[in-house]
Design a protein around this motif. Structure first.
Motif, PDB file in Angstrom:
ATOM      1  N   ASP A  38     -11.981 108.028  23.244  1.00  0.00           N
ATOM      2  CA  ASP A  38     -11.073 107.626  24.320  1.00  0.00           C
ATOM      3  C   ASP A  38     -11.735 107.684  25.693  1.00  0.00           C
ATOM      4  OD1 ASP A  38      -8.884 107.049  22.687  1.00  0.00           O
ATOM      5  OD2 ASP A  38      -8.280 109.148  22.623  1.00  0.00           O
ATOM      6  N   ASN A  39     -13.022 107.366  25.724  1.00  0.00           N
ATOM      7  CA  ASN A  39     -13.758 107.320  26.985  1.00  0.00           C
ATOM      8  C   ASN A  39     -13.797 105.881  27.500  1.00  0.00           C
ATOM      9  OD1 ASN A  39     -14.310 110.039  26.906  1.00  0.00           O
ATOM     10  ND2 ASN A  39     -16.364 109.794  26.064  1.00  0.00           N
ATOM     11  N   ASP A  40     -13.881 105.731  28.822  1.00  0.00           N
ATOM     12  CA  ASP A  40     -14.030 104.413  29.416  1.00  0.00           C
ATOM     13  C   ASP A  40     -15.459 103.920  29.243  1.00  0.00           C
ATOM     14  OD1 ASP A  40     -11.417 104.248  30.234  1.00  0.00           O
ATOM     15  OD2 ASP A  40     -11.812 105.086  32.220  1.00  0.00           O
ATOM     16  N   LEU A  41     -15.588 102.638  29.002  1.00  0.00           N
ATOM     17  CA  LEU A  41     -16.918 102.053  28.901  1.00  0.00           C
ATOM     18  C   LEU A  41     -17.643 102.145  30.233  1.00  0.00           C
ATOM     19  CD1 LEU A  41     -18.604 100.426  26.752  1.00  0.00           C
ATOM     20  CD2 LEU A  41     -17.794  98.364  27.896  1.00  0.00           C
ATOM     21  N   ALA A  42     -16.898 101.968  31.318  1.00  0.00           N
ATOM     22  CA  ALA A  42     -17.477 102.021  32.669  1.00  0.00           C
ATOM     23  C   ALA A  42     -16.629 102.956  33.539  1.00  0.00           C
ATOM     24  CB  ALA A  42     -17.535 100.629  33.275  1.00  0.00           C
ATOM     25  N   PRO A  43     -16.783 104.277  33.388  1.00  0.00           N
ATOM     26  CA  PRO A  43     -15.970 105.221  34.175  1.00  0.00           C
ATOM     27  C   PRO A  43     -16.289 105.124  35.655  1.00  0.00           C
ATOM     28  CG  PRO A  43     -17.740 106.371  33.023  1.00  0.00           C
ATOM     29  CD  PRO A  43     -17.750 104.964  32.518  1.00  0.00           C
ATOM     30  N   LYS A  44     -15.273 105.327  36.490  1.00  0.00           N
ATOM     31  CA  LYS A  44     -15.460 105.237  37.933  1.00  0.00           C
ATOM     32  C   LYS A  44     -16.231 106.450  38.451  1.00  0.00           C
ATOM     33  CE  LYS A  44     -11.281 102.527  38.856  1.00  0.00           C
ATOM     34  NZ  LYS A  44      -9.994 102.482  39.591  1.00  0.00           N
ATOM     35  N   GLY A  45     -17.201 106.171  39.311  1.00  0.00           N
ATOM     36  CA  GLY A  45     -17.917 107.249  39.982  1.00  0.00           C
ATOM     37  C   GLY A  45     -19.040 107.886  39.202  1.00  0.00           C
ATOM     38  N   LYS A  46     -19.284 107.449  37.958  1.00  0.00           N
ATOM     39  CA  LYS A  46     -20.390 108.034  37.203  1.00  0.00           C
ATOM     40  C   LYS A  46     -20.869 107.031  36.158  1.00  0.00           C
ATOM     41  CE  LYS A  46     -17.274 110.422  33.978  1.00  0.00           C
ATOM     42  NZ  LYS A  46     -16.922 111.730  33.383  1.00  0.00           N
ATOM     43  N   PRO A  47     -22.118 107.163  35.725  1.00  0.00           N
ATOM     44  CA  PRO A  47     -22.646 106.213  34.735  1.00  0.00           C
ATOM     45  C   PRO A  47     -21.985 106.415  33.379  1.00  0.00           C
ATOM     46  CG  PRO A  47     -24.225 107.981  35.147  1.00  0.00           C
ATOM     47  CD  PRO A  47     -23.130 108.141  36.160  1.00  0.00           C
ATOM     48  N   GLY A  48     -21.747 105.325  32.680  1.00  0.00           N
ATOM     49  CA  GLY A  48     -21.182 105.382  31.341  1.00  0.00           C
ATOM     50  C   GLY A  48     -22.028 104.574  30.382  1.00  0.00           C
ATOM     51  N   VAL A  49     -21.447 104.245  29.235  1.00  0.00           N
ATOM     52  CA  VAL A  49     -22.174 103.440  28.257  1.00  0.00           C
ATOM     53  C   VAL A  49     -22.546 102.083  28.851  1.00  0.00           C
ATOM     54  CG1 VAL A  49     -21.929 102.237  26.035  1.00  0.00           C
ATOM     55  CG2 VAL A  49     -21.173 104.607  26.259  1.00  0.00           C
ATOM     56  N   GLY A 106      -8.066  97.509  20.671  1.00  0.00           N
ATOM     57  CA  GLY A 106      -7.933  96.470  21.685  1.00  0.00           C
ATOM     58  C   GLY A 106      -8.411  96.918  23.046  1.00  0.00           C
ATOM     59  N   GLY A 107      -8.175  98.189  23.381  1.00  0.00           N
ATOM     60  CA  GLY A 107      -8.581  98.686  24.689  1.00  0.00           C
ATOM     61  C   GLY A 107     -10.070  98.589  24.903  1.00  0.00           C
ATOM     62  N   MET A 108     -10.855  98.972  23.892  1.00  0.00           N
ATOM     63  CA  MET A 108     -12.303  98.927  24.032  1.00  0.00           C
ATOM     64  C   MET A 108     -12.811  97.492  24.012  1.00  0.00           C
ATOM     65  SD  MET A 108     -15.069 100.347  24.662  1.00  0.00           S
ATOM     66  CE  MET A 108     -14.379 101.995  24.751  1.00  0.00           C
ATOM     67  N   ILE A 109     -12.216  96.643  23.170  1.00  0.00           N
ATOM     68  CA  ILE A 109     -12.622  95.242  23.153  1.00  0.00           C
ATOM     69  C   ILE A 109     -12.338  94.597  24.506  1.00  0.00           C
ATOM     70  CG2 ILE A 109     -12.121  92.979  22.136  1.00  0.00           C
ATOM     71  CD1 ILE A 109     -13.827  94.749  20.379  1.00  0.00           C
ATOM     72  N   THR A 110     -11.176  94.919  25.086  1.00  0.00           N
ATOM     73  CA  THR A 110     -10.828  94.398  26.407  1.00  0.00           C
ATOM     74  C   THR A 110     -11.831  94.874  27.447  1.00  0.00           C
ATOM     75  OG1 THR A 110      -8.479  94.350  25.857  1.00  0.00           O
ATOM     76  CG2 THR A 110      -9.045  94.315  28.195  1.00  0.00           C
ATOM     77  N   GLN A 111     -12.169  96.168  27.397  1.00  0.00           N
ATOM     78  CA  GLN A 111     -13.151  96.715  28.336  1.00  0.00           C
ATOM     79  C   GLN A 111     -14.497  96.029  28.174  1.00  0.00           C
ATOM     80  OE1 GLN A 111     -13.564 100.962  28.986  1.00  0.00           O
ATOM     81  NE2 GLN A 111     -11.665 101.297  27.851  1.00  0.00           N
ATOM     82  N   LEU A 112     -14.898  95.819  26.907  1.00  0.00           N
ATOM     83  CA  LEU A 112     -16.197  95.200  26.649  1.00  0.00           C
ATOM     84  C   LEU A 112     -16.213  93.771  27.159  1.00  0.00           C
ATOM     85  CD1 LEU A 112     -18.948  95.698  25.344  1.00  0.00           C
ATOM     86  CD2 LEU A 112     -17.992  94.914  23.172  1.00  0.00           C
TER      87      LEU A 112
END
Length: 232
Positions: free
Chosen positions: A142-153, A204-210
């Motif tokens: 349940d992590n964001d692909l691109a979290p605000k303020g820090k590097p993510g995947v 769906g959430g991750m696919i949408t983020q991607l």
């Protein structure tokens, strides 16, 4: 000492009952031997489970990587040996998502150099295996692909798709998307209809983020699109 926690033991006694969850976890980690075979059979289903299981190991590897006393290829050789990815095997002994989870608890710099190492070596693991697994693991935690303020995947994807040699990019894109599709199918194997529902609902959430992430990258990299004034 930093191996995967053995959480199958039960601590009995009044003293243990009065401990906090953190204190119990430290006892598990320091008294019992690491449960290495757990990485071959079980995948953490939440961020907290993954953190308890892999954080120490990832941080130790990152510390070793940042030390000037050990060659980086030797560290990567240790990782290959630990996860069973030696060249004389047919497949790694660790489950792919556990390898990826361990890497995600290390450091961005170590992950990038390890991907270069895999790209230059005839390894059982491939770059597309790791980066597609990162997307799946990110969703499971349940992590964001691109979290605000820090590097993510997303920062790893940015780097791979921009820095890897251009003559390898077509295959890398193709292999990455094929891995994503295959992994989605594995989540729901009851037919294409259920697979589509799985895409729309379960992940769906991750696919949408991607999709959003890739669309933004395409938009900002193309001056022609920026000049249209379109909002979408």
């Amino acid at each position: 000492m930093a191996g995967p926690s053995c959480m199958n033991h039960t601590l009995n006694g009044i003293l243990y009952q009065d401990m906090t969850e953190f204190q119990r976890l430290m006892i598990y980690k320091r008294i019992y031997h690491p449960q290495w075979d757990a990485c071959e059979d079980d995948i953490p289903t939440s961020y907290n489970e993954a953190k308890d299981m892999m954080e120490d190991l990832g941080q130790v590897l990152a510390t070793m990587f940042n030390s000037s006393k050990m060659p980086r290829n030797r560290i990567f050789g240790i990782i290959d040996y630990m996860v069973g990815a030696e060249e004389d095997r047919k497949e790694p002994s660790w489950l792919l998502d556990n390898i990826t989870t361990m890497l995600l608890f290390s450091s961005g710099s170590m992950i990038k150099h390890y991907l270069i190492y895999l790209n230059n070596k005839n390894s059982l693991l491939t770059v597309s295996d790791i980066i597609s697994s990162m997307v799946i693991v990110c969703d499971r935690m349940d992590n964001d692909l691109a979290p605000k303020g820090k590097p993510g995947v997303n920062s790893i994807l940015d780097w791979v798709f921009s820095e890897f040699p251009s003559h390898k990019k077509n295959k890398l894109y193709s292999d990455f998307w094929q891995e994503i599709i295959d992994r989605c199918k594995e989540e729901d194997v009851s037919g294409w209809f259920c697979f589509l529902l799985c895409l729309l609902c379960a992940i769906g959430g991750m696919i949408t983020q991607l999709g959003s992430y890739l669309s933004e990258e395409a938009f900002f990299d193309d001056p022609a699109l920026q000049d249209t004034g379109a909002e979408e």
